[in-house]
Design an enzyme around this catalytic site. Structure first.
Site, PDB file in Angstrom:
ATOM      1  N   ASP A  88      33.979  41.850  39.846  1.00 59.04           N
ATOM      2  CA  ASP A  88      32.837  40.933  39.908  1.00 59.04           C
ATOM      3  C   ASP A  88      32.102  41.209  41.216  1.00 59.04           C
ATOM      4  OD1 ASP A  88      31.088  38.834  39.876  1.00 59.04           O
ATOM      5  OD2 ASP A  88      32.586  37.273  39.613  1.00 59.04           O
ATOM      6  N   HIS A 110      39.232  37.533  35.953  1.00 55.85           N
ATOM      7  CA  HIS A 110      38.695  38.785  36.482  1.00 55.85           C
ATOM      8  C   HIS A 110      37.578  38.547  37.490  1.00 55.85           C
ATOM      9  CE1 HIS A 110      40.169  41.488  32.899  1.00 55.85           C
ATOM     10  NE2 HIS A 110      41.149  41.019  33.650  1.00 55.85           N
ATOM     11  N   THR A 111      37.101  37.325  37.586  1.00 58.15           N
ATOM     12  CA  THR A 111      36.054  37.024  38.558  1.00 58.15           C
ATOM     13  C   THR A 111      36.529  37.236  39.989  1.00 58.15           C
ATOM     14  OG1 THR A 111      34.358  35.391  39.168  1.00 58.15           O
ATOM     15  CG2 THR A 111      36.566  34.549  38.785  1.00 58.15           C
ATOM     16  N   SER A 132      60.942  38.027  34.600  1.00 53.40           N
ATOM     17  CA  SER A 132      61.533  39.343  34.326  1.00 53.40           C
ATOM     18  C   SER A 132      60.729  40.463  34.963  1.00 53.40           C
ATOM     19  CB  SER A 132      61.651  39.571  32.814  1.00 53.40           C
ATOM     20  OG  SER A 132      60.403  39.397  32.165  1.00 53.40           O
ATOM     21  N   HIS A 176      51.143  38.914  33.442  1.00 45.61           N
ATOM     22  CA  HIS A 176      51.982  40.009  32.955  1.00 45.61           C
ATOM     23  C   HIS A 176      53.410  39.536  32.705  1.00 45.61           C
ATOM     24  CE1 HIS A 176      49.553  43.894  33.777  1.00 45.61           C
ATOM     25  NE2 HIS A 176      48.719  42.869  33.672  1.00 45.61           N
TER      26      HIS A 176
END
Length: 327
Positions: A245, A191-192, A73, A63
């Site tokens: 997952d 994402h695992t 930031s 992000h």
């Protein structure tokens, strides 16, 4: 990128090439020679007590890099100096975690070498080290980033890919950052070890077409029924956490991709990865390959992401405290 027939705009490639020349391995060898070991030692000591943090820290790094580049930031709090509500309170960042962990690492580093090591480098190194010590992949983190002074909540929705994105939108978002189709598939592999709040995907279960009771037909029906029965029992559930997952969410492996092929990706953006021949072919290639091969390719994409629009040289600053710009 040309391998996948999806070329990024030349202007962003030029930005990346310029940044490549300025980051370097072991940037702090003379100014703070123990910096990277201090960070690794802190991570090794504390992450085992917080096994869900590696996923949160790699998400924070992602992000941060996708908005104004990898300049920390995302860590800034609102003050009169920033003049705006900061990225932290932007909708995509409201569920980010790990800020206090970064602050604590910064304190340890400042005690050793005041005003030398940037928060941006700390975020990048902590993300790598926290994943590595849990048995996940290692990737190179060249250093020399400097911290940004601008952070706007209003920019988060336009720059950070949403979990509701389709493939075309995802490819556009990644291309803007000099990342390609292969990077999209590989970086999604984080994402695992991830988790999500029900609110990030509940419309797939309850209101997919805008009419209550409709369900996303691309989501495996058995998986959807299980989510509704045991996890997200209401479209208004904003607190329940779901593993991305299931059964393997603390192991950095290939099972995330195997779930995608079974139509069990949690987000619409996960499911989108199987909607083109090119992306699905690459997912199959990863699943049929070895974990070692996946780690090597994931590492390349992480290093590439860590170079997005970095500030080096005299740009930005080295913050004394990660949550506020220097006075």
């Amino acid at each position: 990128m040309s391998t996948f027939g999806y070329l990024c705009p030349l202007i962003f490639m030029c930005i990346l090439v310029s940044s490549h020349a300025q980051l370097q391995p072991n940037f702090y060898a003379k100014s703070c020679p123990k910096a990277e070991k201090i960070i690794l030692d802190y991570v090794q000591k504390h992450i085992p007590n917080a096994p869900s943090l590696p996923a949160a820290l790699i998400r924070m790094h992602f992000h941060d890099c996708f908005l104004r580049g990898c300049d920390a930031s995302v860590l800034l709090n609102f003050t009169s100096s920033t003049g705006n509500q900061t990225e932290k309170v932007g909708i995509p960042n409201l569920t980010l975690r790990g800020f206090s962990f970064i602050d604590n690492v910064k304190k340890v580093i400042e005690a050793e070498c005041p005003g030398v090591v940037s928060c941006a480098d700390i975020v990048a190194l902590v993300a790598r080290d926290s994943v590595m010590i849990t048995g996940g992949p290692f990737w190179n983190v060249p250093t020399g980033r400097r911290d940004g002074r601008i952070s706007n909540a209003s920019e988060t929705l336009s720059d950070i890919p949403a979990p509701t994105s389709n493939l075309s939108t995802l490819l556009t978002d990644f291309s803007k950052k000099g990342l390609d189709l292969k990077d999209l598939v590989l970086l999604s592999g984080a994402h695992t070890i991830g988790v999500s709040h029900c609110s990030s995907f509940s419309t797939r279960l309850y209101n997919f077409t805008g009419t209550f009771g409709t369900q996303d037909p691309s989501l495996d029906s058995e998986y959807a029924a299980n989510l509704k029965a045991k996890k997200c029992k209401s479209i208004n559930d904003n607190t329940t956490i779901v593993e991305m997952d299931p059964g393997s969410f603390r192991t950095f492996d290939l099972s995330y991709y195997k779930l995608l092929l079974k139509r069990r990706g949690l987000f619409q953006s996960d499911a989108a990865l199987t909607t083109s021949t090119a992306t699905k072919s690459y997912i199959n290639q990863l699943v049929e390959g070895s974990l070692k091969e996946f780690y090597a390719e994931f590492a390349q994409s992480m290093e590439k992401m860590g170079r997005i629009e970095v500030k080096t040289g005299t740009a930005g600053e080295i913050r004394k405290h990660c949550a506020v710009v220097n006075s």
